[in-house]
Design an enzyme around this catalytic site. Structure first.
Site, PDB file in Angstrom:
ATOM      1  N   CYS A  40     -45.933  27.751 -17.548  1.00 53.66           N
ATOM      2  CA  CYS A  40     -45.690  28.667 -18.665  1.00 53.66           C
ATOM      3  C   CYS A  40     -45.508  27.787 -19.883  1.00 53.66           C
ATOM      4  O   CYS A  40     -44.456  27.178 -20.059  1.00 53.66           O
ATOM      5  CB  CYS A  40     -44.449  29.525 -18.432  1.00 53.66           C
ATOM      6  N   CYS A  99     -42.698  29.265 -22.502  1.00 51.94           N
ATOM      7  CA  CYS A  99     -41.265  29.258 -22.182  1.00 51.94           C
ATOM      8  C   CYS A  99     -41.086  28.842 -20.728  1.00 51.94           C
ATOM      9  O   CYS A  99     -41.376  27.696 -20.396  1.00 51.94           O
ATOM     10  CB  CYS A  99     -40.591  30.600 -22.498  1.00 51.94           C
ATOM     11  N   SER A 100     -40.622  29.749 -19.853  1.00 54.43           N
ATOM     12  CA  SER A 100     -40.403  29.351 -18.459  1.00 54.43           C
ATOM     13  C   SER A 100     -40.667  30.516 -17.515  1.00 54.43           C
ATOM     14  O   SER A 100     -39.962  30.701 -16.536  1.00 54.43           O
ATOM     15  CB  SER A 100     -38.978  28.825 -18.274  1.00 54.43           C
ATOM     16  N   CYS A 101     -41.697  31.333 -17.810  1.00 52.66           N
ATOM     17  CA  CYS A 101     -42.041  32.461 -16.945  1.00 52.66           C
ATOM     18  C   CYS A 101     -42.356  31.950 -15.540  1.00 52.66           C
ATOM     19  O   CYS A 101     -43.053  30.944 -15.378  1.00 52.66           O
ATOM     20  CB  CYS A 101     -43.238  33.220 -17.509  1.00 52.66           C
TER      21      CYS A 101
END
Lengths: 93, 206
Positions: free
Chosen positions: B111, B114-116
């Site tokens: 991702c 961000c941090s999906c």
């Protein structure tokens, strides 16, 4: 405008102030629709307290790595995929 | 007459030992509580749910897919329904899509924005997944990153990087390792690592 799987699409190369989910490295790049996902609320308005409606269709778009990174070192078949909302796409010639 | 013209040095304004991001998150939480948008219990319940998730759930899905081709087809078609079929909690709204690694194609997930991450099925993401070096290099130099993770791919294998930029969470079904023939589903599940479901490692049969 709905894009069928297999359609060549170009990601709009436009500046956008504020939150959006179209990564810069695919802006202006041409790829192929690999999957048509469902529609989702629009993060560009939802991020600022609105309800994100109308929902926007989301697509998985595949790009040749060499089209995205001119000095890509891997195989010519390697691909990079990103999920892009419909209002960022236009049909490529 | 200005008797405080900022020509002299001030001590830096700091949060003590608290990182800026933590201070910002705490300030946001306090504001949302104060305005009645969320309740303290909601925050605690959300954290409890997140830390109760584990890659063991994803591993069960993969092991069943290895053992049962028809289940694999259902997992590839609708991962949420397949998770429910095994009694697993696929989580709230984000849609999970499973992709399969084969002799010819290797998928890995990142991702960049961000941090999906498919937290419902894999638990909290590892710190490296959220780091800037992984997020930038996974897209531009995936083969180099894979080499650093110990995955050697032949030139005949196509590398596909999936950047989860929006509402979809991707789960990799890694290749079933040679030597795992005849194993039970529980034994197969024990071979499936978290990293292999992100696509940065390959399960080994010991």
């Amino acid at each position: 405008m709905t894009y069928r799987v297999g359609t060549r699409v170009r990601v709009a190369d436009r500046p956008h102030e504020g939150h959006h989910r179209t990564p810069g490295y695919v802006k202006g790049k041409t790829g192929r629709v690999e999957r048509m996902h469902a529609s989702f609320t629009n993060p560009e308005t939802r991020a600022y307290g609105a309800n994100g409606l109308p929902a926007q269709r989301l697509y998985l778009v595949g790009f040749a790595q060499r089209d995205v990174w001119p000095d890509y070192r891997g195989d010519a078949r390697d691909r990079i995929y990103a999920d892009v909302f419909e209002h960022w796409l236009e049909e490529a010639e | 007459m200005n008797d405080h013209d900022h020509e002299h040095p001030h001590a830096a304004i700091t949060n003590g030992d608290e990182p800026a991001a933590a201070a910002r998150a705490r300030a946001l939480e306090e504001l949302l509580l104060e305005k009645g948008v969320i309740r303290r219990e909601d925050v605690r319940a959300g954290i409890d749910w997140l830390v109760s998730r584990s890659p063991a759930d994803g591993a069960r899905l993969v092991a069943r897919a290895w053992a049962d081709p028809e289940f694999k087809a259902r997992l590839l078609a609708d991962a949420r329904a397949a998770a429910l079929e095994l009694g697993l909690d696929p989580g709230p709204s984000p849609v999970v899509v499973a992709v399969e690694n084969t002799d010819a194609v290797h998928h890995m997930v990142v991702c960049t924005l961000c941090s999906c991450y498919p937290r419902a099925l894999l638990g909290p993401p590892p710190n490296w997944y959220k780091s800037l070096p992984y997020r930038s290099r996974a897209v531009s130099d995936p083969r180099g990153v894979l080499t650093e993770f110990g995955v050697e791919l032949g030139d005949d294998v196509e590398v596909r990087v999936l950047d989860s930029t929006a509402d979809i969470r991707y789960l990799v079904i890694p290749r079933r390792p040679a030597g795992s023939e005849g194993m039970s589903e529980a034994e197969l599940a024990s071979l499936v690592t978290r990293d292999s479901m992100i696509g940065v490692s390959a399960p080994q049969s010991a």
